[in-house]
Design a protein around this motif. Structure first.
Motif, PDB file in Angstrom:
ATOM      1  N   LEU A 126       0.832  -1.199   0.000  1.00 31.57           N
ATOM      2  CA  LEU A 126       0.000   0.000   0.000  1.00 31.57           C
ATOM      3  C   LEU A 126       0.872   1.257   0.000  1.00 31.57           C
ATOM      4  O   LEU A 126       0.575   2.246  -0.690  1.00 31.57           O
ATOM      5  CB  LEU A 126      -0.936  -0.003   1.210  1.00 31.57           C
ATOM      6  CG  LEU A 126      -1.980  -1.127   1.258  1.00 31.57           C
ATOM      7  CD1 LEU A 126      -2.839  -1.011   2.505  1.00 31.57           C
ATOM      8  CD2 LEU A 126      -2.857  -1.120   0.013  1.00 31.57           C
ATOM      9  N   ARG A 127       1.948   1.232   0.773  1.00 28.37           N
ATOM     10  CA  ARG A 127       2.858   2.387   0.795  1.00 28.37           C
ATOM     11  C   ARG A 127       3.511   2.573  -0.586  1.00 28.37           C
ATOM     12  O   ARG A 127       3.643   3.696  -1.077  1.00 28.37           O
ATOM     13  CB  ARG A 127       3.928   2.202   1.868  1.00 28.37           C
ATOM     14  CG  ARG A 127       3.385   2.181   3.294  1.00 28.37           C
ATOM     15  CD  ARG A 127       4.513   2.229   4.312  1.00 28.37           C
ATOM     16  NE  ARG A 127       4.013   2.043   5.666  1.00 28.37           N
ATOM     17  CZ  ARG A 127       4.101   0.924   6.355  1.00 28.37           C
ATOM     18  NH1 ARG A 127       4.707  -0.126   5.824  1.00 28.37           N
ATOM     19  NH2 ARG A 127       3.600   0.830   7.567  1.00 28.37           N
ATOM     20  N   TRP A 128       3.940   1.473  -1.190  1.00 32.86           N
ATOM     21  CA  TRP A 128       4.560   1.535  -2.510  1.00 32.86           C
ATOM     22  C   TRP A 128       3.583   2.114  -3.529  1.00 32.86           C
ATOM     23  O   TRP A 128       3.953   2.960  -4.352  1.00 32.86           O
ATOM     24  CB  TRP A 128       4.998   0.126  -2.913  1.00 32.86           C
ATOM     25  CG  TRP A 128       5.651   0.024  -4.253  1.00 32.86           C
ATOM     26  CD1 TRP A 128       6.984   0.169  -4.542  1.00 32.86           C
ATOM     27  CD2 TRP A 128       5.006  -0.260  -5.517  1.00 32.86           C
ATOM     28  NE1 TRP A 128       7.209  -0.002  -5.882  1.00 32.86           N
ATOM     29  CE2 TRP A 128       6.023  -0.263  -6.505  1.00 32.86           C
ATOM     30  CE3 TRP A 128       3.687  -0.503  -5.883  1.00 32.86           C
ATOM     31  CZ2 TRP A 128       5.743  -0.515  -7.842  1.00 32.86           C
ATOM     32  CZ3 TRP A 128       3.402  -0.734  -7.229  1.00 32.86           C
ATOM     33  CH2 TRP A 128       4.423  -0.746  -8.183  1.00 32.86           C
ATOM     34  N   SER A 129       2.322   1.657  -3.481  1.00 33.92           N
ATOM     35  CA  SER A 129       1.310   2.128  -4.427  1.00 33.92           C
ATOM     36  C   SER A 129       1.068   3.623  -4.269  1.00 33.92           C
ATOM     37  O   SER A 129       1.013   4.371  -5.256  1.00 33.92           O
ATOM     38  CB  SER A 129      -0.006   1.376  -4.223  1.00 33.92           C
ATOM     39  OG  SER A 129       0.161  -0.001  -4.439  1.00 33.92           O
ATOM     40  N   ALA A 130       0.881   4.059  -3.029  1.00 30.11           N
ATOM     41  CA  ALA A 130       0.596   5.477  -2.784  1.00 30.11           C
ATOM     42  C   ALA A 130       1.756   6.353  -3.238  1.00 30.11           C
ATOM     43  O   ALA A 130       1.546   7.434  -3.798  1.00 30.11           O
ATOM     44  CB  ALA A 130       0.298   5.701  -1.302  1.00 30.11           C
ATOM     45  N   ALA A 131       2.980   5.880  -3.027  1.00 27.72           N
ATOM     46  CA  ALA A 131       4.157   6.665  -3.414  1.00 27.72           C
ATOM     47  C   ALA A 131       4.250   6.825  -4.925  1.00 27.72           C
ATOM     48  O   ALA A 131       4.900   7.763  -5.408  1.00 27.72           O
ATOM     49  CB  ALA A 131       5.423   5.999  -2.881  1.00 27.72           C
ATOM     50  N   ARG A 132       3.594   5.944  -5.676  1.00 27.76           N
ATOM     51  CA  ARG A 132       3.637   6.025  -7.139  1.00 27.76           C
ATOM     52  C   ARG A 132       2.369   6.609  -7.727  1.00 27.76           C
ATOM     53  O   ARG A 132       2.120   6.501  -8.926  1.00 27.76           O
ATOM     54  CB  ARG A 132       3.925   4.631  -7.712  1.00 27.76           C
ATOM     55  CG  ARG A 132       5.413   4.325  -7.659  1.00 27.76           C
ATOM     56  CD  ARG A 132       5.724   2.881  -7.502  1.00 27.76           C
ATOM     57  NE  ARG A 132       7.167   2.724  -7.320  1.00 27.76           N
ATOM     58  CZ  ARG A 132       7.782   2.915  -6.138  1.00 27.76           C
ATOM     59  NH1 ARG A 132       7.079   3.265  -5.070  1.00 27.76           N
ATOM     60  NH2 ARG A 132       9.095   2.772  -6.037  1.00 27.76           N
ATOM     61  N   GLY A 133       1.546   7.185  -6.887  1.00 22.10           N
ATOM     62  CA  GLY A 133       0.404   7.942  -7.383  1.00 22.10           C
ATOM     63  C   GLY A 133      -0.891   7.178  -7.523  1.00 22.10           C
ATOM     64  O   GLY A 133      -1.889   7.749  -7.979  1.00 22.10           O
ATOM     65  N   PHE A 134      -0.937   5.911  -7.135  1.00 22.56           N
ATOM     66  CA  PHE A 134      -2.199   5.194  -7.164  1.00 22.56           C
ATOM     67  C   PHE A 134      -3.106   5.720  -6.059  1.00 22.56           C
ATOM     68  O   PHE A 134      -2.631   6.128  -4.993  1.00 22.56           O
ATOM     69  CB  PHE A 134      -1.986   3.692  -6.978  1.00 22.56           C
ATOM     70  CG  PHE A 134      -1.180   3.055  -8.074  1.00 22.56           C
ATOM     71  CD1 PHE A 134      -1.628   3.051  -9.384  1.00 22.56           C
ATOM     72  CD2 PHE A 134       0.046   2.466  -7.804  1.00 22.56           C
ATOM     73  CE1 PHE A 134      -0.881   2.479 -10.400  1.00 22.56           C
ATOM     74  CE2 PHE A 134       0.811   1.895  -8.807  1.00 22.56           C
ATOM     75  CZ  PHE A 134       0.344   1.895 -10.100  1.00 22.56           C
TER      76      PHE A 134
END
Length: 346
Positions: A277-285
């Motif tokens: 979830l952190r990875w996704s948010a950091a990439r704009g999802f």
């Protein structure tokens, strides 16, 4: 399918669901073989306005129409359509086609549900609705997914991560391979999934060559578009958990997740989800979609839970009536077996 691909992609973009992408249907066709997909297309004024990707399955002596990916047990998104009237016209044609229809786990809010309800009101078919397993998606608030987790939940995650670190070095890798590299990582995911309870119950992809071929196709086509993500959590250099995802429409779509039973005590799947979830948010999802049943462990991220239903439609045609009688007979057998079952005490 090639002749309507451009229109299909336009409708899929508007629907915003990876499960309705033309490549997803093609992956199923390539894995399950010729005849496994039956696509209905509604055209008006030379334009494709609605598409129903289905398949024909034979049960009870008659052919049924059902979602093409029913064997994979994903939660489906319905049909592709421009407007609710287009959805109604397509559903009306499906009923006139004469085959009984079973649509499992379709969102209750789908215009397709409303369309078949309208058809029932016009007495063109019998429509039975039953509850389906809900699905969940996490929408990221300002500040990212960490804002979703309670103080106790965050404390629990830190505890699990510390316990994992006592076993060995912990690392997370979020791989976005190209088409040529996707196969090796996909095989690694399959190995991790087989090491958990799915492998013990023989429900993992390693025990189902057809579904394995399907998800390999899904992974390969997503990788060709630059939209595949395979996340792996490792402990002491050994993969402990893995997930297979498609990145599309501003979301990460969770096709499969698995973990090695050896590490079950430290909940590697939950730790991998938190980092994903952190990875996704950091990439704009802006959201993470769990494809499958809503499960209690997902609640720590306060997901939106979407109710799904199962629609069974028996057209007023010979095949529809046979399907209705076959279902009624099967239901009677189940009730009789339930009555004969010995009572249990606790």
């Amino acid at each position: 399918m090639a002749s309507v691909r451009s229109d299909w992609e336009d409708l899929a973009q508007a629907a915003g669901s990876v499960l309705l992408d033309v490549d997803y249907v093609l992956a199923f066709l390539e894995a399950f073989g010729p005849g496994s997909v039956c696509v209905f297309v509604l055209e008006r004024q030379g334009r494709v306005r609605a598409i129903a990707p289905l398949r024909v399955a034979r049960r009870g002596g008659v052919n049924w129409l059902e979602f093409f990916d029913a064997p994979t047990q994903e939660v489906h998104a319905g049909f592709l359509h421009e407007t609710a009237d287009d959805a109604f016209a397509l559903c009306e044609h499906l009923v006139r086609h004469g085959m009984p229809i079973k649509l499992v786990r379709i969102p209750r809010v789908s215009p397709v549900v409303e369309a078949f309800s309208r058809l029932r009101a016009r007495r063109t078919c019998v429509c039975r609705t039953s509850h389906g397993a809900p699905t969940a998606e996490v929408r990221f608030p300002d500040g990212g997914p960490d804002k979703l987790t309670s103080a106790d939940g965050a404390k629990k995650l830190r505890y699990l991560l510390r316990k994992a670190g006592e076993i060995g070095d912990v690392s997370f890798a979020f791989n976005t391979p190209g088409e040529g590299e996707a196969g090796v990582l996909f095989d690694q995911f399959v190995d991790v999934e087989a090491a958990g309870w799915k492998g013990q119950q023989r429900t993992s992809l390693s025990h189902d060559p057809v579904q394995r071929a399907f998800f390999r196709q899904v992974a390969g086509k997503a990788a060709a578009r630059g939209q595949l993500m395979i996340g792996i959590m490792s402990i002491a250099g050994r993969p402990a958990a893995a997930r297979l995802c498609s990145a599309r429409y501003g979301a990460l779509w969770d096709h499969k997740i698995g973990y090695d039973e050896q590490f079950a005590a430290i909940s590697p799947g939950i730790l991998l989800t938190a980092e994903t979830l952190r990875w996704s948010a950091a990439r704009g999802f802006d959201r993470h979609v769990f494809l499958g049943n809503h499960e209690k462990w997902q609640d720590r991220w306060r997901p939106d839970v979407h109710e799904t239903v199962t629609l069974t439609i028996y057209p007023r045609a010979v095949a529809g009536m046979i399907g209705l009688l076959a279902d009624a007979f099967s239901a009677g057998l189940r009730r009789a077996a339930a009555k004969r079952a010995p009572a249990t005490t606790s």
